[in-house]
Design an enzyme around this catalytic site. Structure first.
Site, short mmCIF file in Angstrom:
data_model
loop_
_atom_site.label_atom_id
_atom_site.label_comp_id
_atom_site.label_asym_id
_atom_site.label_seq_id
_atom_site.Cartn_x
_atom_site.Cartn_y
_atom_site.Cartn_z
N LYS A 173 0.83 -1.20 0.00
CA LYS A 173 0.00 0.00 0.00
C LYS A 173 0.87 1.25 0.00
O LYS A 173 1.74 1.42 0.84
CB LYS A 173 -0.93 0.00 1.22
N THR A 204 -9.61 8.52 8.86
CA THR A 204 -9.15 7.33 8.13
C THR A 204 -9.02 6.11 9.05
O THR A 204 -8.33 5.15 8.70
CB THR A 204 -7.79 7.61 7.47
N GLY A 206 -9.37 2.71 10.42
CA GLY A 206 -9.84 1.45 9.88
C GLY A 206 -9.67 1.25 8.39
O GLY A 206 -10.23 0.30 7.83
N THR A 207 -8.87 2.08 7.73
CA THR A 207 -8.73 1.93 6.28
C THR A 207 -8.07 0.61 5.90
O THR A 207 -8.47 -0.04 4.93
CB THR A 207 -7.92 3.10 5.67
N GLY A 208 -7.06 0.18 6.67
CA GLY A 208 -6.38 -1.09 6.36
C GLY A 208 -7.30 -2.28 6.53
O GLY A 208 -7.32 -3.18 5.69
N CYS A 209 -8.07 -2.27 7.62
CA CYS A 209 -9.05 -3.35 7.86
C CYS A 209 -10.07 -3.40 6.72
O CYS A 209 -10.41 -4.48 6.22
CB CYS A 209 -9.79 -3.11 9.18
#
Length: 262
Positions: A173, A204, A206-209
């Site tokens: 990412k 932002t 929780g963007t990875g989850c």
């Protein structure tokens, strides 16, 4: 209906962890299930406490799921102890888990280490080799590749090292300091860029989850990895663009942005 399982921690404020995963999976049209690795007391300003489940209880959750409703895809989030990592790996092998999306939560974007060196070593040995695709951010890719990443060329080199070492696809990412919202998918000696637009939203959490869950959801529906990544990025862009503004810190996204309610 296609099914997806999230193996992750609970976020009491609902923006990340299993709450974000279940919202994402539901919004992407699959039936969501969860195996909880830890309870957290947290909100948009930070984490105040963590209560980790025992390996035995995690194994019991996974057994209950796999012996009844077999998941078409599996997302794995933050797992902070070696014993839990080994428990997950054992269950995935025993029940022949497929379409495994691993978000290797080890290092925050700020550079702060989130799990112990021992747990990182266990993650590398037991879990990453089972993954269909892993989704590291830049600091995590640096840990996994043992190299520094300062530009797009080094993203490609690091992703190649990780992919070849662990025999899995790698979605590295991008970060704002390197290339805005562009992500690199590397597998089988080839790579592809997925371009995104930077959305000026400070919320932002929780963007990875959310991204990893959206990828798993699309894999569960039988889509190939490229399509799954593309659709996941479209979904997360929509969730960010909705400009939800909750809490006193870095707030959550609107996972239900496409759901119309009176």
């Amino acid at each position: 209906m296609n099914t997806a399982l999230t193996i992750a921690g609970s976020d009491s404020c609902g923006g990340a962890g299993i709450q974000a995963d279940i919202k994402t999976m539901t919004a992407n049209g699959v039936y969501a299930m969860s195996a909880i690795t830890a309870l957290t007391a947290q909100n948009t300003t930070g984490v105040s406490d963590i209560y980790e489940v025992s390996p035995e209880f995690l194994q019991a959750q996974l057994k209950a799921i796999f012996e009844d409703i077999t998941p078409d895809a599996i997302k794995i989030g933050m797992v902070s102890s070696s014993d839990l990592i080994k428990t997950i790996a054992k269950s995935l092998k025993e029940y022949n888990g497929k379409n495994i999306v691993l978000d290797p939560v080890m290092v925050a974007t700020s550079g702060a280490k989130l799990i112990s060196d021992d747990a990182i070593s266990t993650l590398k040995e037991y879990l990453i080799p089972l993954a269909t695709v892993i989704t590291p951010n830049i600091p995590e890719a640096e840990v996994l590749s043992n190299m520094e990443i300062h530009n797009e060329e080094e993203m490609i080199k690091a992703a190649a090292v990780i992919s070849e070492k662990y025999d899995c696809a790698v979605l590295c990412k991008g970060g704002h300091s390197i290339n805005d919202a562009n992500d690199l998918l590397y597998r089988n000696g080839e790579y592809k860029w997925f371009y995104g637009k930077r959305i000026n939203n400070p919320n932002t959490h929780g963007t990875g989850c959310t991204l990893s869950s959206a990828i798993a959801s699309n894999l569960a529906k039988g889509r190939d990895l490229d399509t799954s990544v593309e659709k996941a990025k479209e979904y997360i862009s929509g969730a960010l663009s909705a400009m939800l503004d909750l809490g006193k810190g870095s707030g959550p996204m609107n996972h239900a942005f496409a759901i119309k309610c009176d």
